[in-house]
Design a protein around this motif. Structure first.
Motif, PDB file in Angstrom:
ATOM      1  N   GLY A 173       5.972  17.293 -27.282  1.00 50.16           N
ATOM      2  CA  GLY A 173       6.540  15.952 -27.279  1.00 50.16           C
ATOM      3  C   GLY A 173       7.074  15.573 -25.921  1.00 50.16           C
ATOM      4  O   GLY A 173       6.982  14.403 -25.506  1.00 50.16           O
ATOM      5  N   ALA A 174       7.642  16.545 -25.176  1.00 52.72           N
ATOM      6  CA  ALA A 174       8.113  16.273 -23.819  1.00 52.72           C
ATOM      7  C   ALA A 174       6.938  15.988 -22.886  1.00 52.72           C
ATOM      8  O   ALA A 174       7.029  15.134 -21.987  1.00 52.72           O
ATOM      9  CB  ALA A 174       8.931  17.457 -23.306  1.00 52.72           C
ATOM     10  N   PHE A 175       5.812  16.691 -23.043  1.00 50.75           N
ATOM     11  CA  PHE A 175       4.633  16.417 -22.212  1.00 50.75           C
ATOM     12  C   PHE A 175       4.173  14.979 -22.386  1.00 50.75           C
ATOM     13  O   PHE A 175       3.915  14.268 -21.399  1.00 50.75           O
ATOM     14  CB  PHE A 175       3.484  17.361 -22.594  1.00 50.75           C
ATOM     15  N   PHE A 176       4.069  14.552 -23.635  1.00 49.02           N
ATOM     16  CA  PHE A 176       3.617  13.182 -23.892  1.00 49.02           C
ATOM     17  C   PHE A 176       4.622  12.160 -23.382  1.00 49.02           C
ATOM     18  O   PHE A 176       4.226  11.092 -22.874  1.00 49.02           O
ATOM     19  CB  PHE A 176       3.381  12.996 -25.385  1.00 49.02           C
ATOM     20  N   GLU A 222      12.557  20.686 -18.010  1.00 50.22           N
ATOM     21  CA  GLU A 222      12.947  21.698 -18.987  1.00 50.22           C
ATOM     22  C   GLU A 222      13.242  21.012 -20.324  1.00 50.22           C
ATOM     23  O   GLU A 222      14.326  20.464 -20.527  1.00 50.22           O
ATOM     24  CB  GLU A 222      14.194  22.459 -18.519  1.00 50.22           C
ATOM     25  N   PRO A 223      12.297  21.015 -21.245  1.00 54.63           N
ATOM     26  CA  PRO A 223      12.560  20.422 -22.565  1.00 54.63           C
ATOM     27  C   PRO A 223      13.581  21.241 -23.341  1.00 54.63           C
ATOM     28  O   PRO A 223      13.592  22.469 -23.286  1.00 54.63           O
ATOM     29  CB  PRO A 223      11.187  20.458 -23.245  1.00 54.63           C
ATOM     30  N   LEU A 242      15.719  20.894  -8.267  1.00 53.80           N
ATOM     31  CA  LEU A 242      14.307  21.145  -8.549  1.00 53.80           C
ATOM     32  C   LEU A 242      14.003  20.951 -10.031  1.00 53.80           C
ATOM     33  O   LEU A 242      12.856  20.692 -10.397  1.00 53.80           O
ATOM     34  CB  LEU A 242      13.936  22.567  -8.108  1.00 53.80           C
ATOM     35  N   TYR A 243      15.005  21.050 -10.886  1.00 54.76           N
ATOM     36  CA  TYR A 243      14.812  20.987 -12.327  1.00 54.76           C
ATOM     37  C   TYR A 243      15.442  19.709 -12.889  1.00 54.76           C
ATOM     38  O   TYR A 243      16.395  19.157 -12.334  1.00 54.76           O
ATOM     39  CB  TYR A 243      15.443  22.199 -13.011  1.00 54.76           C
ATOM     40  N   ARG A 244      14.885  19.293 -13.995  1.00 59.34           N
ATOM     41  CA  ARG A 244      15.425  18.136 -14.702  1.00 59.34           C
ATOM     42  C   ARG A 244      15.217  18.340 -16.204  1.00 59.34           C
ATOM     43  O   ARG A 244      14.115  18.692 -16.649  1.00 59.34           O
ATOM     44  CB  ARG A 244      14.733  16.849 -14.257  1.00 59.34           C
ATOM     45  N   GLY A 245      16.267  18.137 -16.965  1.00 58.32           N
ATOM     46  CA  GLY A 245      16.187  18.351 -18.398  1.00 58.32           C
ATOM     47  C   GLY A 245      15.500  17.204 -19.111  1.00 58.32           C
ATOM     48  O   GLY A 245      15.522  16.051 -18.663  1.00 58.32           O
ATOM     49  N   VAL A 246      14.873  17.540 -20.237  1.00 54.72           N
ATOM     50  CA  VAL A 246      14.225  16.546 -21.091  1.00 54.72           C
ATOM     51  C   VAL A 246      14.758  16.753 -22.502  1.00 54.72           C
ATOM     52  O   VAL A 246      14.400  17.728 -23.177  1.00 54.72           O
ATOM     53  CB  VAL A 246      12.688  16.674 -21.069  1.00 54.72           C
ATOM     54  N   GLY A 247      15.635  15.872 -22.943  1.00 54.43           N
ATOM     55  CA  GLY A 247      16.186  15.974 -24.287  1.00 54.43           C
ATOM     56  C   GLY A 247      15.226  15.394 -25.308  1.00 54.43           C
ATOM     57  O   GLY A 247      14.839  14.228 -25.220  1.00 54.43           O
ATOM     58  N   LEU A 248      14.828  16.212 -26.280  1.00 52.02           N
ATOM     59  CA  LEU A 248      13.879  15.754 -27.290  1.00 52.02           C
ATOM     60  C   LEU A 248      14.535  14.861 -28.332  1.00 52.02           C
ATOM     61  O   LEU A 248      13.833  14.256 -29.132  1.00 52.02           O
ATOM     62  CB  LEU A 248      13.232  16.960 -27.980  1.00 52.02           C
ATOM     63  N   SER A 249      15.860  14.796 -28.331  1.00 55.72           N
ATOM     64  CA  SER A 249      16.571  13.952 -29.283  1.00 55.72           C
ATOM     65  C   SER A 249      17.688  13.227 -28.558  1.00 55.72           C
ATOM     66  O   SER A 249      18.190  13.688 -27.530  1.00 55.72           O
ATOM     67  CB  SER A 249      17.139  14.799 -30.432  1.00 55.72           C
ATOM     68  N   THR A 250      18.085  12.082 -29.105  1.00 60.39           N
ATOM     69  CA  THR A 250      19.206  11.347 -28.514  1.00 60.39           C
ATOM     70  C   THR A 250      20.519  12.080 -28.710  1.00 60.39           C
ATOM     71  O   THR A 250      21.467  11.871 -27.955  1.00 60.39           O
ATOM     72  CB  THR A 250      19.300   9.955 -29.157  1.00 60.39           C
ATOM     73  N   LYS A 251      20.589  12.964 -29.712  1.00 59.91           N
ATOM     74  CA  LYS A 251      21.783  13.770 -29.924  1.00 59.91           C
ATOM     75  C   LYS A 251      21.695  15.048 -29.105  1.00 59.91           C
ATOM     76  O   LYS A 251      20.622  15.547 -28.820  1.00 59.91           O
ATOM     77  CB  LYS A 251      21.934  14.106 -31.410  1.00 59.91           C
ATOM     78  N   GLY A 252      22.832  15.577 -28.770  1.00 63.11           N
ATOM     79  CA  GLY A 252      22.864  16.840 -28.049  1.00 63.11           C
ATOM     80  C   GLY A 252      22.453  16.731 -26.599  1.00 63.11           C
ATOM     81  O   GLY A 252      21.920  17.691 -26.024  1.00 63.11           O
ATOM     82  N   ARG A 253      22.692  15.587 -25.951  1.00 65.70           N
ATOM     83  CA  ARG A 253      22.357  15.417 -24.534  1.00 65.70           C
ATOM     84  C   ARG A 253      23.496  15.950 -23.675  1.00 65.70           C
ATOM     85  O   ARG A 253      24.666  15.863 -24.030  1.00 65.70           O
ATOM     86  CB  ARG A 253      22.114  13.940 -24.214  1.00 65.70           C
TER      87      ARG A 253
END
Length: 1032
Positions: A724-727, A668-669, A684-695
């Motif tokens: 960006g999360a896909f890559f 989940e981006p 079943l789910y795992r988060g993907v943080g697009l930035s180092t902030k807000g994790r």
């Protein structure tokens, strides 16, 4: 103050005009001397002598107004003609610091108005043309309240909402607290949602669904955390403030050292796109929080509602409570909210016009007769001005006790409610109709005012009020004698006051409605799929000629709430919460410091012990492992993997351990804390943080920027969005993803109640394990709800991308495959009655996912070559009508459909509630439509290797996105690295041989002597002889 810096001068007295030059002063002095000479040549009669003395005393008044307070207080005991009352204004200490000394020629106009006009004219003419809008949905607005009360702000917002609904907006109401005002919105058929907090999934709102947010009152501050976090910080936000309590308290915060609390409010003002005030005084007293976004829209039903509420509370005789007789004639002199240097001149002219009334009210010692009472009301406390009024009263021969000075805005209702006639004594030309004059009309009092343009616009002479030339005291005297006849108010004046009350009840409605509607249209940039609202001029007269009183009258047991009292209670409560949280933070910090340091030391000790143990085991097992013969590529990969895992200890949490045995992991981006409530907590789910902030704290979320350094660039993080999360996941996927299948789900799907339920999750896992559909794309958010007109795939894509989707896609495919210009490069997406995937919520086999990423990397690279220069330099994107930092994301959202359809993969829709599966676009309907050769793995692999080979020889300074989106791999790379390793090996061997040769050639010292060990018999005999000697 940011929006006042062009109008506030550096010297006192030049705010609203410049001083006359020397030539003008000289002409005035000549004119004065000539008049004075003519005056001496005439016969001086008694009346002229009185006028001369009066002018002299007025000059004395002006002189004393600018004396220091200490000097005036010394002479305080010598005057007693005017009584001074301040009421309860002392509730706010230091209020006199807000008095502004202004000139008489200019207006206060915030710069924000001009800024909006310039921006609107430019953007609307260049970008927002009707031909680009496809009209799939109406513009969405969110109205946010602190509490649904029955007050003036609720009526104002209801009237504005009725106008916005009429010209094509859709509105949703949100409130922190529920209240009786709910019935207002039910009558308007507007949905209502109560959000007590935005931290939980039950109360969380996806604010990206709305094109703009309008918030009312200071109490909305409790919900500002919902709008001030990513990804909601870019939504246009309008904050309407009618209260002045926070402005007065801001100085108390500064004086008491509550800088953090003051900064907290400043952040709220900075977050707002526009802060709207109902008059021009509030922006000036709120200057502490000005971020250049202040705006004024006059017009509010507050005066009418507050007047009715005040009169309903006055069960006793107000005159008796104020200390006046029932038969007394009371005249109130009111003025502008601003204090300016010429204010005394207007009051002096009014007092002089009222002096003939003294003949109708002879004085009596026992006050048995009706008395004349004159109340001079000023909005702020000014001790010097009381002395000035005393001087004017003495010069005009007013008896002691007739004139009374009452200061303070909180006393305005009592003064006007007591008065029989209200005279507006200010000659300052203001930019809006005076609120205190509107209040007097609501009290049904005859008003007498100067004919300045803003008053003349709403008051018709002798229809709903009386007007007099601002520089003609003779006309004013005639009007006073016409209104007051023989000590009583004339019937004509009472009739005019009644008409004035009906006028004031709906005064300035059209200005308020049109002002807010224009502001909303000017600050919102509507996307291409939105139907443009109608013009503001098309609002019907029924909506903009009167407030929506009928919406309040339908509420049972109607009681109006005092907004001023409510705002004070809220500010007190907010300050208490702030102080408590500050104390708790300090206590927790002090008490937990020692235990926190000890815990860190213990954890570090355990980690170091585990690392040493693992290192020892690796060294012992290093030479015992049998290595089977494999290809050079596999050996290379294993060697690189071993190097990365060396000396690395990864502590797995429960969620990761549970995912190890599952066939699927759904990522989940997200970007920012605002999306946290919509993320799942299951294994079943795992988060993907697009930035180092807000994790998220305490979660094993993937940090996308650490896996793909490209995402540290904010430009590409915003442009790519969830791609960006896909890559990031596909880059070195073996080190992260251990499951056979991989899935993605947008947090916005959860916000729209379109995420997988528990039943649907089990159904999806069962279909994957049983291989029911084989290598298939499973998706659970369909395009139909987003496409109400049931358009085809490419028409829907055009609607989302300003009509340029097909052109951009075909140009990107042409660049990607190197096709000629006359070749058809737009893959067909036929209409067969089935649906497509949206919002990036789908699942694929991991191998197929890597193939899709391979295609996507090349597609995004070609798209970036096409649009980077214009978008990066100007911010404008051809896929959107205005500046948009998420330029590529809406086009890439539909890319998985094109790839899955033309790569001959099954597409299965999973009902997110029931889990029922239905295959879409079956192979029979695809025959002759698929471009399999273009999307085959062999074609994409060869193109990928060609790009990798090109990256070796390409100039590294050239802008090229493809090498930055993932791994660069081709066989020549392995050959080159093998040659490098062979050269290094030969170099080390050569160094070893050179070392051996140096050892052989080095000079060795010849042996001087050698020790020869004696035979054993000789050694034993020598030992026995030694023992015998020692014994003797």
């Amino acid at each position: 103050m940011g929006s006042l810096e062009s109008v506030i001068p550096s010297k006192k007295g030049s705010l609203f005009g410049s001083k006359p030059n020397r030539k003008e002063k000289h002409l005035f002095s000549q004119r004065t001397r000539s008049r004075f000479s003519r005056f001496l040549s005439k016969k001086i009669n008694y009346i002229q002598w009185i006028c001369t003395v009066s002018m002299f005393l007025c000059l004395v008044v002006v002189f004393q107004m600018f004396l220091p307070i200490s000097v005036v207080e010394m002479s305080k005991g010598s005057f007693s003609a005017v009584k001074m009352h301040s009421g309860n204004v002392s509730h706010y200490k230091g209020i006199e610091n807000y008095v502004l000394d202004i000139g008489e020629e200019n207006f206060f106009v915030p710069e924000i108005s001009e800024k909006f006009r310039m921006d609107v004219g430019k953007d609307m003419n260049l970008l927002n043309q009707t031909v680009f809008h496809f009209g799939y949905r109406k513009p969405q607005l969110a109205l946010v309240f602190g509490e649904l009360l029955v007050d003036s702000q609720q009526l104002l917002m209801a009237t504005i909402a009725a106008a916005l609904l009429e010209i094509g907006y859709e509105i949703q109401v949100f409130s922190i607290e529920d209240g009786p005002g709910r019935n207002v919105w039910i009558n308007l058929r507007v949905p209502i949602t109560v959000i007590r907090t935005c931290d939980t999934a039950d109360n969380a709102v996806d604010w990206l669904n709305y094109d703009g947010i309008i918030a009312s009152s200071l109490e909305v501050k409790g919900a500002f955390s919902c709008f001030s976090q990513e990804p909601f910080k870019s939504i246009p936000f309008v904050w309407i403030i009618h209260e002045n309590d926070l402005a007065y308290r801001s100085r108390q915060y500064t004086a008491s050292g509550k800088i953090e609390l003051l900064n907290d409010w400043r952040r709220a003002f900075n977050r707002s796109t526009v802060v709207v005030f109902p008059n021009y005084a509030l922006p000036m007293i709120y200057s502490t929080f000005d971020a250049g976004n202040f705006y004024v829209i006059p017009g509010s039903p507050a005066e009418s509602i507050e007047t009715d509420a005040f009169m309903a509370l006055q069960k006793d005789d107000l005159r008796i409570n104020m200390g006046y007789g029932r038969k007394d004639l009371i005249i109130a002199i009111v003025g502008s909210q601003f204090l300016y240097k010429g204010m005394w001149l207007g009051h002096a002219m009014v007092l002089q016009a009222l002096s003939p009334l003294l003949a109708d009210f002879p004085s009596s010692k026992d006050n048995s007769r009706a008395q004349l009472r004159i109340i001079v009301h000023s909005g702020e406390l000014t001790k010097n001005y009381s002395v000035a009024l005393e001087t004017m009263a003495r010069s005009l021969k007013y008896p002691r006790g007739i004139i009374e000075h009452i200061a303070g805005d909180l006393n305005a209702d009592s003064v006007i409610g007591t008065a029989d006639v209200v005279i507006y004594g200010s000659i300052l030309e203001e930019p809006s109709f005076p609120e205190i004059l509107m209040k007097a009309m609501c009290f049904e009092k005859p008003i007498i005012a100067p004919d300045i343009p803003m008053i003349r616009k709403y008051v018709d002479d002798r229809v709903n009020g009386y007007l007099f030339p601002k520089d003609n005291g003779r006309v004013l005297r005639q009007i006073v004698l016409e209104v007051i006849s023989k000590g009583n108010i004339s019937p004509l004046a009472r009739n005019i006051a009644s008409i004035g009350r009906s006028t004031a009840k709906n005064l300035m409605v059209s200005e308020a409605v049109e002002g807010y509607a224009s502001l909303v249209q000017n600050i919102i940039r509507f996307p291409s799929e939105v139907v443009l609202p109608n013009a503001v001029s098309e609002i019907s007269p029924d909506v903009k000629e009167q407030w929506q009183w009928h919406l309040l009258e339908s509420i049972p047991n109607l009681t109006y709430q005092n907004r001023t009292t409510r705002s004070r209670i809220f500010l007190d409560k907010y300050e208490d919460q702030w102080n408590d949280s500050k104390k708790n933070r300090s206590i927790v910090t002090v008490s937990s410091t020692d235990s926190f340091v000890y815990t860190i030391w213990e954890e570090e000790k355990l980690v170091q012990t585990a690392i040493r143990t693992k290192r020892r085991e690796d060294e012992e097992m290093k030479d015992r492992t049998d290595q089977p013969h494999r290809t050079w590529e596999e050996v290379y990969r294993n060697a690189k993997k071993a190097d990365r895992l060396k000396n690395d200890l990864h502590e797995r949490d429960d969620g990761e351990l549970e995912r190890t045995g599952q066939p699927l992991c759904i990522y989940e981006p997200y970007f920012g804390e605002g999306s946290w409530p919509f993320l799942h907590q299951k294994s079943l789910y795992r988060g993907v943080g697009l930035s180092t902030k807000g994790r998220r704290r305490g979660r094993d979320d993937v940090v996308a920027s650490s896996r793909l350094p490209l995402l540290t660039d904010a430009y590409y993080r915003d442009v790519l969005g969830e791609y960006g999360a896909f890559f990031a996941i596909a880059n070195r996927i073996d080190h992260l993803h251990k499951n056979a299948w991989v899935g993605f789900q947008s947090w916005r799907a959860t916000a729209r109640k379109a995420s997988l339920s528990g039943t649907a999750e089990n159904a999806l896992l069962g279909a994957i394990q049983s291989k029911k559909f084989g290598d298939a794309l499973y998706f659970w958010v369909r395009m139909d709800p987003e496409n109400p007109l049931q358009k085809d795939f490419w028409s829907f894509c055009d609607a989302l991308n300003a009509g340029n989707c097909k052109f951009a896609f075909s140009e990107t495919m042409r660049r990607m495959y190197g096709l000629k210009n006359d070749t058809d490069s737009l893959p067909p997406m036929p209409i067969d009655g089935d649906t497509w995937s949206v919002m990036q919520s789908w699942a694929l086999p991991t191998r197929s996912f890597l193939e899709f990423v391979m295609f996507s990397r090349m597609f995004v690279d070609a798209l970036d070559m096409q649009m980077y220069d214009q978008h990066h330099s100007t911010g404008h994107c051809s896929l959107n009508l205005s500046k948009d930092k998420h330029c590529y994301s809406r086009l890439l959202e539909l890319l998985v459909n094109v790839w899955a359809y033309h790569s001959a993969r099954r597409m299965v829709y999973v009902n997110p509630e029931t889990g029922v599966m239905e295959e879409q676009h079956k192979f029979k309907s695809r025959r002759g439509q698929m471009w399999i050769k273009w999307f085959s793995y062999s074609t994409l692999k060869s193109m990928d290797e060609d790009l990798a080979e090109l990256s070796d020889s390409e100039d590294p300074s050239r802008h090229w996105l493809w090498p930055l989106t993932g791994e660069v791999f081709w066989h020549g790379l392995y050959e080159r690295e093998r040659n490098l390793r062979q050269k290094e090996k030969e170099k080390r061997k050569q160094k070893s041989l050179e070392k051996l040769n140096r050892m052989r050639r080095r000079h060795r010292q010849r042996v001087i002597g050698k020790y020869v060990k004696p035979p054993p018999e000789v050694e034993e005999s020598s030992n026995s002889s030694l023992l015998a000697i020692k014994a003797s």
